[in-house]
Design an enzyme around this catalytic site. Structure first.
Site: not given
Lengths: 278, 311
Positions: B46, B73-74, B132, B173, B201, B251
């Site tokens: 994570k 929200g991390l 993110c 990423k 995403t 994905g």
């Protein structure tokens, strides 16, 4: 700590109870053997990508190598599940979550009070069975169940609770059965009228959030410990995605962190009523 | 004779090319009882931030057609508590551990975390999550402005500043919420990234029409799942034409079939994300499926199908 299994389970029975409710019975050796009252299972209702995610259902009742879920048809996923036939296979993960603390076996604990709103009856019935199992001749514990439903036709499990030897009190929104009003009104009536000595008991509740909030307020006012089981939309159900959190009082609360988040699926779904920030 | 599944990503050698994506596998401990964690190609943690984050308000997720939106929200305990409390279990598993890091708006925090991770031998690689979509966005403001991964110059300078502090494998990423993703991939490569992972995403939203409210509290969240797969695949293919460094493709991969698509489009390894929620053991089912596919087609090495799309 309980164990968790992912299994492809055979459907033994799937019974429509009414337009909106059904009960589905799965064959499983391990899940019923390990499940605690208040735990749930994550069910993949079809092998396709639509609906994509699993759906959580409380364990409602266990038998020898079987267990039941009691469900309401609320959308596509629950409709698909309601149409399962005996012999179909369904992928299930469970038992998940922490479950209720049944309390000590000793006699002086007074009655157990169960408060169910809507589908809250599903996990509370299993809890009642577990509490009843723990009765011994010198600890004949009373179980009082308060059930709230929209109307008479939405009232579930009344007979089952009675068969277990529980005392059942009913409230419906439209007054078609029992008290017209909220189940928490019934609970308050009971708590107000019952002398202190007999009230030495524990409350267990499951249902919609406003009901649980009211139960928490009552439990504080009457100084009775309450455990509440929260319902939440979940993605993983195993504590990984952090998608189903609830605000609780932080252990070392400060101005910067006045609260903490806990995971409903993993740290719950059962919480002490006093720790939740509503 | 079984086919070779080993792949190399920077300095990292993976026993198989199937990884689990950041944010979809917690800190692995949540999955302990559900699959043999040692057999996963690599585990991406994570995302961790320098200071802990409590995350976004509820509701944080909702299901959409063949997909889901999330705006977590991390939420994470911060890098120090991660290293103290979470990493030792991860490292004990035996699969290579890739630590994902992010910062709301401070490139200096990325560099500080990379510096910290460089000193820890349990960390095999670092993924820079510059994409993110769920941080630095006030309620109702809609699309977040200015992800690092939306700007080639910002991507270059961020990767460059991190590269300086680590010899470990560095993965960048990328976000799909851009006009030209290969431009960003090229910037990451030029700055010294060992690999790129794509895609994060897609920005999306969903509305409860009865309540007239957004289905997730932050209004806009990140869309994942099979719904995004064709677009993610196209992006992998586009990037593959332009760069030399390996691609970790992801994905909406749900099964071996969709995993193979990503190899053929140019991925050297793949990552399983949302599918971990649906079927916790899917990553290992995919490893088995790849082996069967290669054997059945008499292909000796996974590397020979990377980008092998016939035109």
């Amino acid at each position: 700590m309980s164990r968790v299994f992912q299994e492809r389970l055979k459907v033994i029975a799937c019974t429509k109870l009414s337009e909106s409710y059904f009960r589905i019975t799965f064959a499983s050796r391990r899940i019923p053997a390990h499940a605690l009252g208040g735990q749930f299972v994550q069910v993949k209702v079809s092998d396709s990508a639509q609906p994509l995610l699993r759906r959580p259902f409380g364990v409602h009742r266990v038998g020898k190598n079987t267990f039941d879920c009691l469900c309401e048809i609320v959308g596509e996923a629950t409709r698909i599940l309601s149409e399962k036939k005996p012999g179909d296979f369904v992928d299930v993960i469970g038992p998940l979550g922490n479950g209720f603390d049944y309390g000590p076996r000793t006699k002086d604990q007074g009655p157990r009070i169960l408060v169910a709103g809507g589908m809250g009856v599903a996990p509370l019935f299993f809890l009642a069975e577990k509490i009843a199992e723990r009765r011994t001749p010198n600890a004949e514990r009373k179980i009082i169940v308060f059930i709230g439903a929209k109307s008479k036709k939405d009232l579930l499990c009344e007979k089952d609770f009675k068969q277990l030897g529980c005392e059942v009190k009913v409230a419906t929104d439209d007054g078609s059965k029992g008290l017209r009003g909220r189940v928490t009104d019934l609970l308050e009536q009971y708590l107000r009228r019952t002398p202190n000595a007999e009230r030495r008991s524990r409350i267990y509740a499951c249902g919609p959030k406003p009901m649980l909030k009211q139960v928490s307020l009552l439990s504080k006012h009457y100084n009775l410990p309450a455990q509440i089981s929260l319902e939440e939309h979940m993605a993983c159900g195993i504590g990984a995605c952090l998608g189903c959190v609830v605000k609780v009082r932080a252990q070392n609360a400060s101005r910067r962190t006045p609260f903490a988040y806990k995971r409903v699926c993993k740290d719950g779904p059962v919480f002490s009523a006093s720790e939740i920030i509503w | 004779m079984s086919a070779n599944l080993k792949v190399r990503i920077g300095k990292l050698e993976l026993a198989n090319p199937v990884m689990v994506a950041s944010g979809t596998f917690g800190y692995a401990e949540e999955f302990t009882e559900l699959l043999d964690l040692r057999k996963i190609g690599a585990i991406v943690s994570k995302t961790i931030t320098l200071a802990g984050r409590e995350g976004n308000p509820m509701p944080r997720t909702c299901e959409t057609p063949c997909g889901m939106l999330n705006s977590i929200g991390l939420e994470n305990p911060g890098i120090e508590r991660f290293l103290e409390q979470k990493l030792s279990y991860l490292a004990s598993l035996g699969s290579p551990i890739i630590v994902s890091v992010a910062s709301e708006n401070d490139p200096g925090e990325f560099a500080a975390m990379v510096k910290r991770l460089e000193k820890d031998s349990r960390v095999m690689a670092i993924e820079l999550n510059i994409s993110c979509p769920n941080i630095k966005r006030a309620r109702g403001k809609g699309q977040g402005s200015g992800l690092i991964a939306q700007d080639p110059k910002a991507t270059y300078s961020l990767v460059k500043s991190c590269r300086r502090f680590t010899r470990k494998t560095l993965i960048t990423k990328l976000s799909p919420n851009v006009t030209c993703i290969s431009e960003i991939a090229l910037a990451a490569q030029a700055a010294g990234s060992d690999a790129v992972s794509l895609v994060n995403t897609f920005s999306g939203m969903s509305i409860d029409v009865q309540a007239k409210r957004p289905k997730i509290a932050c209004v806009v969240g990140g869309l994942s799942g099979p719904a995004i797969r064709p677009i993610a695949l196209r992006m992998v293919w586009e990037v593959f034409q332009k760069i030399r460094i390996p691609i970790i493709g992801m994905g909406g991969i749900m099964d071996v079939q969709s995993a193979l698509e990503f190899f053929l489009a140019g991925s050297s390894a793949i990552s399983v994300g949302t599918a971990n929620f649906v079927n916790p053991r899917v990553s290992l089912e995919i490893v088995r499926g790849i082996r069967d596919y290669l054997d059945k087609n008499k292909i000796k090495d996974i590397r020979s199908i990377v980008g092998a799309l016939k035109l």
